[in-house]
Design an enzyme around this catalytic site. Structure first.
Site, PDB file in Angstrom:
ATOM      1  N   ASP A 191      -5.873  -3.938  -7.082  1.00 34.25           N
ATOM      2  CA  ASP A 191      -5.785  -2.437  -6.661  1.00 34.25           C
ATOM      3  C   ASP A 191      -4.184  -2.346  -6.244  1.00 34.25           C
ATOM      4  O   ASP A 191      -3.567  -0.980  -6.544  1.00 34.25           O
ATOM      5  CB  ASP A 191      -6.341  -2.699  -4.737  1.00 34.25           C
ATOM      6  CG  ASP A 191      -7.341  -3.761  -4.334  1.00 34.25           C
ATOM      7  OD1 ASP A 191      -7.439  -4.626  -4.972  1.00 34.25           O
ATOM      8  OD2 ASP A 191      -8.299  -2.719  -3.752  1.00 34.25           O
TER       9      ASP A 191
ATOM     10  N   ASP B 198       0.836  -0.920  -0.358  1.00 35.12           N
ATOM     11  CA  ASP B 198      -0.220  -0.241   0.211  1.00 35.12           C
ATOM     12  C   ASP B 198       0.940   1.456  -0.082  1.00 35.12           C
ATOM     13  O   ASP B 198       0.509   2.275  -0.074  1.00 35.12           O
ATOM     14  CB  ASP B 198      -0.597   0.186   1.079  1.00 35.12           C
ATOM     15  CG  ASP B 198      -2.532  -1.283   1.301  1.00 35.12           C
ATOM     16  OD1 ASP B 198      -2.808  -1.139  -0.079  1.00 35.12           O
ATOM     17  OD2 ASP B 198      -2.670  -1.814   2.199  1.00 35.12           O
TER      18      ASP B 198
HETATM   19  N1  GLY Z   1      -7.143  -0.920  -2.033  1.00 35.16           N
HETATM   20  C1  GLY Z   1      -8.503  -1.800  -0.906  1.00 35.16           C
HETATM   21  C2  GLY Z   1      -9.501  -1.176  -1.356  1.00 35.16           C
HETATM   22  O1  GLY Z   1     -10.053  -0.371  -2.249  1.00 35.16           O
HETATM   23  O2  GLY Z   1     -10.830  -1.841  -0.596  1.00 35.16           O
END
Ligand code: GLY
Length: 410
Positions: free
Chosen positions: A183, A124
């Site tokens: 993501d 992240d």
């Molecule tokens: N990266 C996590 C989401 O989109 O919930």
């Protein structure tokens, strides 16, 4: 001769059809003046709402969501994947308004998350560091912000797995061997930017490899995407194609589709590789032609959610899509360009309605209502979310900078 006349007739007919389509798109478009008023009103409101939020958010904490039932703000620590969105939104709003209270607050909160640049415990880093420090550097050009960005890029690159040619999203666990989620494409912006701004060139190579592997393994023939691919780390083979936040392994989780659309558009911006542009257009087509995409363009939380139309919409997915469509519109021409921009305009218009946009001083200080975090876990369902606000404000700023200046080209 006969075939030439037939060909001519065909050309004229398709010309007429194109004109009819453009007229009907044009008719559906919101006028430039209405968009100007809407975007200005939204940005003015956002500045005031976030200035109220400064006084609500406890010191040392980051923003997550708001529980309307109890009237409680739900906060997070710096490690939460969303910790960069609040400062990032503040930077955008400072850029728009020049209000130094917003800048001071952004700087203060960034001291809390700065250490995350060293946190290579998951993927992240882009969300946390590029949305915050990336905007801070873009606006102020302060060297210290750049250093944090380059540190974060290095940390992210340490999660690159050459056997699979991808960045591992989360560490191995009882559930997954080497999970990579869609993501993760969003984090490539940190790598691409860093490779072109003083970081090693291998950062860009990693981003390209990751984008290519994702293109190969995450997408179905209709260009919808799986959420999670679990790889065998030693062989690089795909073990499972599954979901974590979607309705089913085979479903099209809406925010995942939005990350894909945004991710490949952004990769085209950096690389000018037409495969990425083409991928983004295919994803756009999947979204725009989906029979479950409502006329107001705010998707349900999953395109295949059970119970449609009696289920939740996801304002966060809509906001990400709006921002991505605005960028994709810059790289396309003709009808597609009009369609992308008109869709973003519709999303902005819907999100600006009282159903989605909060009133000043309500909604815990958040801008948008009705987003969905992770429905299968009953977590953050139908609530405000910090990233919905971030991408909404980004879309407003993009619209203002790209489509409200000069004479209208579309
Ligand atoms: N990266 C996590 C989401 O989109 O919930």
């Amino acid at each position: 001769m006969g075939w030439q006349i037939a060909r001519m007739k065909k050309l004229i007919l398709s010309g007429i059809l194109i004109s009819i389509c453009s007229v009907s798109f044009a008719q559906k478009r919101i006028s430039r003046e209405s968009m100007r008023k809407l975007v200005t009103a939204d940005l003015e409101f956002s500045v005031q709402q976030y200035k109220s939020l400064i006084h609500i958010l406890p010191p040392g904490e980051m923003l997550k969501t708001y529980d309307a039932a109890t009237g409680k703000l739900i906060t997070s620590d710096s490690e939460w994947w969303c910790s960069g969105f609040y400062p990032g939104t503040l930077w955008y709003l400072y850029e728009y308004s020049g209000d130094t209270a917003l800048k001071r607050e952004a700087e203060k909160r960034m001291t809390i998350i700065k250490g995350e640049a060293f946190n290579s415990g998951n993927h992240d880093l882009g969300f946390k560091i590029f949305c915050s420090f990336g905007n801070a550097y873009r606006i102020t050009k302060q060297q210290q912000y750049k250093e944090t960005i380059l540190t974060a890029a290095k940390s992210l690159a340490s999660r690159y797995r050459p056997t699979i040619k991808s960045i591992q999203s989360w560490d191995s666990s009882a559930m997954y061997k080497c999970p990579v989620i869609i993501d993760n494409l969003m984090n490539l912006e940190l790598l691409e930017w860093s490779s072109k701004n003083g970081g090693e060139s291998r950062l860009g190579e990693i981003a390209v490899n990751h984008a290519n592997t994702t293109m190969k393994n995450h997408f179905r023939p209709d260009f919808s995407s799986y959420h999670l691919i679990d790889y065998d780390l030693s062989t690089g083979k795909v073990m499972r194609k599954i979901t974590r936040q979607g309705a089913a392994d085979s479903s099209a989780w809406s925010r995942g589709q939005a990350w894909g659309l945004y991710g490949y558009t952004m990769m085209y911006r950096f690389t000018k590789n037409r495969r990425y542009l083409s991928q983004a257009k295919h994803i756009a087509k999947f979204i725009l032609n989906h029979p479950h995409l409502p006329a107001d363009k705010i998707p349900y939380w999953d395109f295949d959610a059970p119970g449609i139309p009696n289920t939740y919409r996801d304002a966060s997915a809509a906001a990400v899509m709006a921002s991505a469509f605005l960028e994709l519109g810059r790289y396309t021409k003709g009808q597609l360009r009009i369609q992308y921009i008109a869709t973003a305009e519709k999303i902005i218009q819907t999100l600006s309605s009282p159903l989605y946009l909060a009133k000043l001083g309500t909604n815990g200080g958040f801008l948008l209502k009705h987003s969905v975090g992770a429905l299968p876990f009953r977590s953050e369902v139908d609530v405000p979310l910090t990233y919905a606000d971030y991408y909404f404000v980004e879309a407003l700023i993009r619209y203002k900078n790209w489509y409200l200046k000069g004479t209208r080209k579309v």
